[in-house]
Design a protein around this motif. Structure first.
Motif, PDB file in Angstrom:
ATOM      1  N   ALA A 140      19.735  47.548  46.405  1.00 55.60           N
ATOM      2  CA  ALA A 140      20.434  46.393  46.975  1.00 55.60           C
ATOM      3  C   ALA A 140      19.747  45.134  46.452  1.00 55.60           C
ATOM      4  N   PRO A 141      20.504  44.054  46.228  1.00 57.94           N
ATOM      5  CA  PRO A 141      21.949  43.941  46.378  1.00 57.94           C
ATOM      6  C   PRO A 141      22.684  44.614  45.215  1.00 57.94           C
ATOM      7  N   TRP A 142      23.990  44.763  45.370  1.00 62.07           N
ATOM      8  CA  TRP A 142      24.825  45.389  44.334  1.00 62.07           C
ATOM      9  C   TRP A 142      26.065  44.551  44.032  1.00 62.07           C
ATOM     10  N   GLN A 143      26.068  43.299  44.475  1.00 58.05           N
ATOM     11  CA  GLN A 143      27.276  42.472  44.355  1.00 58.05           C
ATOM     12  C   GLN A 143      27.685  42.200  42.912  1.00 58.05           C
ATOM     13  N   LYS A 144      26.714  42.045  42.019  1.00 58.72           N
ATOM     14  CA  LYS A 144      27.055  41.816  40.612  1.00 58.72           C
ATOM     15  C   LYS A 144      27.780  43.022  40.033  1.00 58.72           C
ATOM     16  N   ASP A 145      27.318  44.210  40.394  1.00 61.82           N
ATOM     17  CA  ASP A 145      27.997  45.427  39.936  1.00 61.82           C
ATOM     18  C   ASP A 145      29.404  45.523  40.519  1.00 61.82           C
ATOM     19  N   ASP A 146      29.547  45.117  41.767  1.00 61.59           N
ATOM     20  CA  ASP A 146      30.828  45.267  42.450  1.00 61.59           C
ATOM     21  C   ASP A 146      31.934  44.425  41.820  1.00 61.59           C
ATOM     22  N   VAL A 147      31.585  43.327  41.191  1.00 62.82           N
ATOM     23  CA  VAL A 147      32.624  42.447  40.618  1.00 62.82           C
ATOM     24  C   VAL A 147      32.817  42.671  39.114  1.00 62.82           C
ATOM     25  N   PHE A 148      32.032  43.572  38.531  1.00 61.34           N
ATOM     26  CA  PHE A 148      32.083  43.742  37.077  1.00 61.34           C
ATOM     27  C   PHE A 148      33.445  44.252  36.604  1.00 61.34           C
ATOM     28  N   ALA A 149      34.036  45.213  37.305  1.00 59.30           N
ATOM     29  CA  ALA A 149      35.302  45.810  36.851  1.00 59.30           C
ATOM     30  C   ALA A 149      36.392  44.758  36.732  1.00 59.30           C
ATOM     31  N   ALA A 150      36.561  43.962  37.766  1.00 66.07           N
ATOM     32  CA  ALA A 150      37.603  42.935  37.732  1.00 66.07           C
ATOM     33  C   ALA A 150      37.308  41.889  36.669  1.00 66.07           C
ATOM     34  N   ALA A 151      36.026  41.547  36.494  1.00 62.90           N
ATOM     35  CA  ALA A 151      35.648  40.547  35.495  1.00 62.90           C
ATOM     36  C   ALA A 151      35.930  41.048  34.085  1.00 62.90           C
ATOM     37  N   PHE A 152      35.635  42.323  33.823  1.00 67.34           N
ATOM     38  CA  PHE A 152      35.908  42.870  32.501  1.00 67.34           C
ATOM     39  C   PHE A 152      37.411  42.903  32.237  1.00 67.34           C
ATOM     40  N   ALA A 153      38.182  43.341  33.230  1.00 66.87           N
ATOM     41  CA  ALA A 153      39.636  43.383  33.065  1.00 66.87           C
ATOM     42  C   ALA A 153      40.179  41.990  32.752  1.00 66.87           C
ATOM     43  N   LYS A 154      39.704  40.986  33.459  1.00 68.37           N
ATOM     44  CA  LYS A 154      40.153  39.617  33.221  1.00 68.37           C
ATOM     45  C   LYS A 154      39.778  39.161  31.820  1.00 68.37           C
ATOM     46  N   ARG A 155      38.550  39.485  31.412  1.00 67.65           N
ATOM     47  CA  ARG A 155      38.081  39.075  30.085  1.00 67.65           C
ATOM     48  C   ARG A 155      38.962  39.645  28.980  1.00 67.65           C
ATOM     49  N   GLU A 156      39.386  40.900  29.135  1.00 66.22           N
ATOM     50  CA  GLU A 156      40.153  41.575  28.100  1.00 66.22           C
ATOM     51  C   GLU A 156      41.656  41.479  28.304  1.00 66.22           C
ATOM     52  N   GLY A 157      42.083  40.798  29.374  1.00 67.78           N
ATOM     53  CA  GLY A 157      43.507  40.560  29.569  1.00 67.78           C
ATOM     54  C   GLY A 157      44.269  41.669  30.249  1.00 67.78           C
ATOM     55  N   TYR A 158      43.575  42.533  31.002  1.00 74.27           N
ATOM     56  CA  TYR A 158      44.252  43.624  31.699  1.00 74.27           C
ATOM     57  C   TYR A 158      44.608  43.218  33.130  1.00 74.27           C
ATOM     58  N   VAL A 159      45.824  43.524  33.557  1.00 71.06           N
ATOM     59  CA  VAL A 159      46.135  43.470  34.976  1.00 71.06           C
ATOM     60  C   VAL A 159      45.206  44.446  35.682  1.00 71.06           C
ATOM     61  N   CYS A 160      44.675  44.049  36.840  1.00 69.01           N
ATOM     62  CA  CYS A 160      43.701  44.900  37.532  1.00 69.01           C
ATOM     63  C   CYS A 160      44.124  45.112  38.977  1.00 69.01           C
ATOM     64  N   TYR A 161      44.245  46.367  39.366  1.00 68.43           N
ATOM     65  CA  TYR A 161      44.536  46.694  40.760  1.00 68.43           C
ATOM     66  C   TYR A 161      43.277  46.519  41.604  1.00 68.43           C
ATOM     67  N   ASP A 162      43.409  45.873  42.724  1.00 71.45           N
ATOM     68  CA  ASP A 162      42.307  45.696  43.662  1.00 71.45           C
ATOM     69  C   ASP A 162      42.385  46.806  44.709  1.00 71.45           C
ATOM     70  N   ALA A 163      41.473  47.794  44.603  1.00 67.13           N
ATOM     71  CA  ALA A 163      41.501  48.947  45.502  1.00 67.13           C
ATOM     72  C   ALA A 163      40.633  48.755  46.742  1.00 67.13           C
ATOM     73  N   SER A 164      40.008  47.598  46.880  1.00 65.53           N
ATOM     74  CA  SER A 164      39.143  47.377  48.033  1.00 65.53           C
ATOM     75  C   SER A 164      39.937  47.486  49.327  1.00 65.53           C
ATOM     76  N   PRO A 165      39.307  47.985  50.392  1.00 63.75           N
ATOM     77  CA  PRO A 165      37.878  48.272  50.547  1.00 63.75           C
ATOM     78  C   PRO A 165      37.501  49.726  50.240  1.00 63.75           C
ATOM     79  N   PHE A 166      38.367  50.451  49.537  1.00 64.71           N
ATOM     80  CA  PHE A 166      38.089  51.859  49.245  1.00 64.71           C
ATOM     81  C   PHE A 166      36.915  51.970  48.287  1.00 64.71           C
ATOM     82  N   VAL A 167      35.894  52.733  48.671  1.00 63.94           N
ATOM     83  CA  VAL A 167      34.674  52.895  47.879  1.00 63.94           C
ATOM     84  C   VAL A 167      34.818  54.110  46.963  1.00 63.94           C
TER      85      VAL A 167
END
Length: 388
Positions: A140-167
């Motif tokens: 802990a903390p793990w917040q930087k890891d938690d936002v990486f998927a959405a950030a990468f998708a945005k960087r590469e231009g992919y629509v990204c489904y937000d599955a939160s709060p499902f872990v």
């Protein structure tokens, strides 16, 4: 591109098999001292060997924090220069470096899980809580890891489904691309993931987000796997209806009852298309790989981070490989396990004759807590949607 809250399966998207064609592969440069030691050179060398093997047949997208960015860029620049002609002829592929701050380097677990519809690709961003959150999370903390998927998708231009709060983590799911998804009960039903959901409700989430027509619930994973026994360390699809299963014939080995339970379960199952599951045994190293005194002296653990002990058995498995477009990139452990390494490579050569088998000395990845599959995340071939 935006994050959306609709359901992938309702939109016609499904999770493809890893052995399907890729656009490329995501990795993250190793920096965390509690995983890769105060001097991460050995881990960096192993990561670079993995990237070179993958880049023979697909592009590598390498994320790196600012502090180590010059080292990552130096590797990529040298690789791209060395293979400039081959890259221009598409006989090799480039390593692309970009800056991104993460808490650690487990691209499989924190990167997007990609889903496809025809030739279109979208990402999924799950909630990441370091493999168990306050219950039994590893740091802990793990917040930087938690936002990486959405950030990468945005960087590469992919629509990204937000599955939160499902872990969920990428290493806890394996797909055959034809509606069958494998998981382990020990991981997905652990108290640190989604304790408010029943097994049936978790399965429903997998059906919604991955278009899983059938979920195979393996009972256990690899002994002492600190992820609550991810499926990607114990069993993997090599083609529809066929899997490799981590195995040992030694009944006194603590892995034996775990693998035996998985074998009995798999042999009683069919996949989403009604095929009986064919199981190929892939033996674990003959000699357990354990934390040494030298290993222990190299770590620098932070407050709240899971620590290690001298003699601790690591979750070594040859199943933790990566399917690149042209190869099976699989771990080797060396030392007393040279014969085990050779045996595993020979088995995979016979099972996957259409691919080159490339072994990488991966002990210095294993001492970080995972292996080759854990540090990689494939991007399926296809296009990102144009628009927002």
């Amino acid at each position: 591109m935006k994050n959306i809250k609709t359901i992938p399966s309702a939109d016609g998207y499904h999770m493809p098999a890893e052995y399907a064609c890729h656009k490329g592969c995501i990795l993250i440069w190793p920096q965390r001292p509690g995983s890769w030691k105060k001097n991460p050179e050995a881990a960096e060398k192993a990561f670079c060997a993995v990237m070179q093997a993958i880049a023979e047949s697909e592009a590598v997208y390498l994320a790196c924090g600012k502090a180590a960015l010059p080292r990552a860029k130096a590797f990529a620049d040298e690789y791209n220069r060395q293979f400039q002609r081959e890259i221009s002829e598409k006989k090799h592929f480039p390593v692309v470096v970009f800056e991104a701050e993460t808490d650690d380097a487990w691209a499989r677990d924190i990167g997007p899980t990609f889903v496809v519809k025809d030739d279109t690709v979208r990402g999924i961003s799950w909630t990441f809580n370091a493999w168990g959150g306050e219950e039994d999370g590893l740091y802990a903390p793990w917040q930087k890891d938690d936002v990486f998927a959405a950030a990468f998708a945005k960087r590469e231009g992919y629509v990204c489904y937000d599955a939160s709060p499902f872990v969920l983590e990428g290493g806890s799911i394996h797909s055959d691309g034809e509606g069958t998804v494998m998981v382990t009960e020990s991981c997905l039903l652990s108290r640190g993931r989604n304790p408010q959901l029943s097994k049936a409700e978790i399965e429903e989430k997998l059906q919604q987000f991955l278009e899983a027509e059938k979920v195979l619930w393996l009972p256990r994973g690899i002994y002492n796997d600190e992820t609550n026994e991810h499926v990607d360390n114990v069993c993997a699809f090599i083609r529809p209806g066929e899997v490799v299963l981590a195995w040992t014939d030694r009944e006194d080995d603590p892995q034996y009852p775990l693998s035996l339970a998985c074998l009995r379960y798999l042999e009683s199952q069919t996949d989403a298309r009604g095929r009986r599951i064919k199981v190929h045994k892939l033996p674990i190293p003959d000699v357990p790989v354990c934390v040494t005194k030298e290993d222990l002296e190299g770590y620098a653990f932070e407050d709240g981070e899971d620590t290690r002990e001298e003699g601790e058995r690591l979750a070594a498995s040859y199943v933790n490989f990566y399917f690149s477009n042209g190869a099976v990139v699989m771990p080797a452990f060396g030392g007393e396990n040279i014969k085990s390494d050779q045996r595993a490579a020979e088995i995979m050569e016979k099972l996957c004759p259409e691919r080159k088998v490339i072994t990488v000395d991966a002990r210095d990845i294993l001492t970080g807590g995972g292996n080759i599959h854990c540090i990689t995340q494939q991007i399926p071939f296809g296009k990102a949607e144009q628009g927002e």
